[in-house]
Design an enzyme around this catalytic site. Sequence first.
Site, PDB file in Angstrom:
ATOM      1  N   ASP A  92      53.333  36.159  62.983  1.00 39.00           N
ATOM      2  CA  ASP A  92      53.493  37.648  63.516  1.00 39.00           C
ATOM      3  C   ASP A  92      53.945  37.629  64.970  1.00 39.00           C
ATOM      4  OD1 ASP A  92      51.403  37.451  64.774  1.00 39.00           O
ATOM      5  OD2 ASP A  92      50.249  38.952  63.601  1.00 39.00           O
ATOM      6  N   ASP A 327      52.172  40.095  52.742  1.00 41.47           N
ATOM      7  CA  ASP A 327      50.843  39.438  53.251  1.00 41.47           C
ATOM      8  C   ASP A 327      49.845  40.664  53.254  1.00 41.47           C
ATOM      9  OD1 ASP A 327      52.245  40.686  55.703  1.00 41.47           O
ATOM     10  OD2 ASP A 327      50.069  40.018  56.511  1.00 41.47           O
ATOM     11  N   CYS A 365      40.953  34.333  34.285  1.00 47.17           N
ATOM     12  CA  CYS A 365      41.555  33.963  35.403  1.00 47.17           C
ATOM     13  C   CYS A 365      41.246  32.032  35.348  1.00 47.17           C
ATOM     14  CB  CYS A 365      40.882  34.221  36.539  1.00 47.17           C
ATOM     15  SG  CYS A 365      41.140  33.376  38.185  1.00 47.17           S
ATOM     16  N   CYS A 367      41.256  30.219  37.664  1.00 48.53           N
ATOM     17  CA  CYS A 367      40.973  29.335  39.013  1.00 48.53           C
ATOM     18  C   CYS A 367      39.507  28.587  39.042  1.00 48.53           C
ATOM     19  CB  CYS A 367      40.926  30.484  40.025  1.00 48.53           C
ATOM     20  SG  CYS A 367      39.240  31.140  40.476  1.00 48.53           S
ATOM     21  N   CYS A 370      36.490  30.433  38.579  1.00 51.94           N
ATOM     22  CA  CYS A 370      36.199  30.977  37.258  1.00 51.94           C
ATOM     23  C   CYS A 370      36.041  30.007  36.285  1.00 51.94           C
ATOM     24  CB  CYS A 370      37.199  32.076  36.936  1.00 51.94           C
ATOM     25  SG  CYS A 370      37.456  33.266  37.953  1.00 51.94           S
ATOM     26  N   HIS A 396      38.832  32.805  44.476  1.00 61.16           N
ATOM     27  CA  HIS A 396      39.128  33.554  43.149  1.00 61.16           C
ATOM     28  C   HIS A 396      40.040  34.708  43.330  1.00 61.16           C
ATOM     29  CE1 HIS A 396      39.281  35.964  39.851  1.00 61.16           C
ATOM     30  NE2 HIS A 396      38.986  37.159  40.745  1.00 61.16           N
TER      31      HIS A 396
HETATM   32 ZN   LIG Z   1      39.130  33.304  39.123  1.00 57.93          ZN
END
Ligand SMILES: [Zn+2]
Length: 421
Positions: A92, A327, A365, A367, A370, A396
Amino acid sequence: MTPPYQLLAETAAGGRRGRLLLPHQTVETPVFMPVGTQGTVKAVPQDTLESLGVEIILGNTYHLYLRPGHEPIRRMGGLHRFISWPRAILTDSGGFQVFSLNALRKVTDDGVQFRSHLDGSSHFFTPEHSIDVQIALGADICMAFDECTEYPATRDRAEESLRLTMAWARRSLDHFRAHCGEVPWRNQLEHKQGVPHPSSAWVGSHDPQSPALGPAQSWVPPVPRPWGPGSDPAQSEIGSRTQSLFAIVQGGMYRDLRRQCAERLVEMDFDGYAIGGLSVGEPRELTLEMISEVLPLLPKDKPRYVMGVGYPDEIEQYARLGVDMMDCVLPTRAARHALLFTSEGRLNIKNKQYSEDQSPPDPACQCPVCRRYSRAYLRHLMNAGEPLSATLNSIHNLAYYLAIMQRVRTSLESAPTPFQA
Ligand SMILES: [Zn+2]
């Protein structure tokens, strides 16, 4: 001249499936960009970001300028190399932090005088200085120096802020064009005879010709090559080989001022356009109204970025309207405060109801958190004040945001391919 953006498909509602061709990475859009304020996405190591499929992160010019300083980072080869992140970075302009962290700032036509929030030292930021700092950091995408209009703001105040933003955009662009060849990658190329930096073996590369639309998760580690874009900046193609500069549309919550700002900035011909000054406390309908007002005015062949948004449903909504980049600190900040975003809604992991809950944080999920840990364990980590709590919760939440964008990209791919002249 190769444009840094390829439009691959577009829906009737304006949603765009595209691709940003940046020096360090081809970024599949629409994309959510995790925020790495101080050269780190808080609590999440770079290799984890890579394995999650993150293709671009943000760095904050204001923070990096104050500490460790842009000159030390330049001497160390630029921000990518300093933080060992081979993929794309957007910095930025520093404007937002100067305005949000400095109650005693003094704004003139020339720039902004402010005091460091770290040690009280006095600093003066001009558009030229902001660009110099961003060139030293060496981000793939730099932002023009702007003045973020607060909310609420009177029309007079919004007009004044707009006047400054447009004048500073012009100065940012002129300075950028004159100096973008000074990016620190160049020094690395000049020294490429020497022993390469260990991380140079996995510098990001992109292939503008790369075929199929692939999910970010299928990203393949790049072929080793010398650090940096690999050609003389003086002869390099704008977009694919050098830094890009985006302008920021301001104008407060006044539709006509937003329009006026967008039209003037488009005339100046930047590499991309951001819509700033949103998510600053206004009702969400107003955010949407401003985005909807500005998007149709922006050129179709350039990326559009809405700064600082938002909640999971917002990023999906804006992406379907034609926003290519977003973002927000929300997924990581919320994670550090026990708030998990899940397919079953928001979950406060501190709640007693999870004390013996052995199910994953989000059963839908995929990920790594998880797949491995239970709600009960995450609750325990949070209550015990363990640093791993911030890490796992952040991983997560980021995965959840990235999965939303992956889903949106996949659905946009079924849209017809636009006519390209
Ligand atoms: Zn997750």
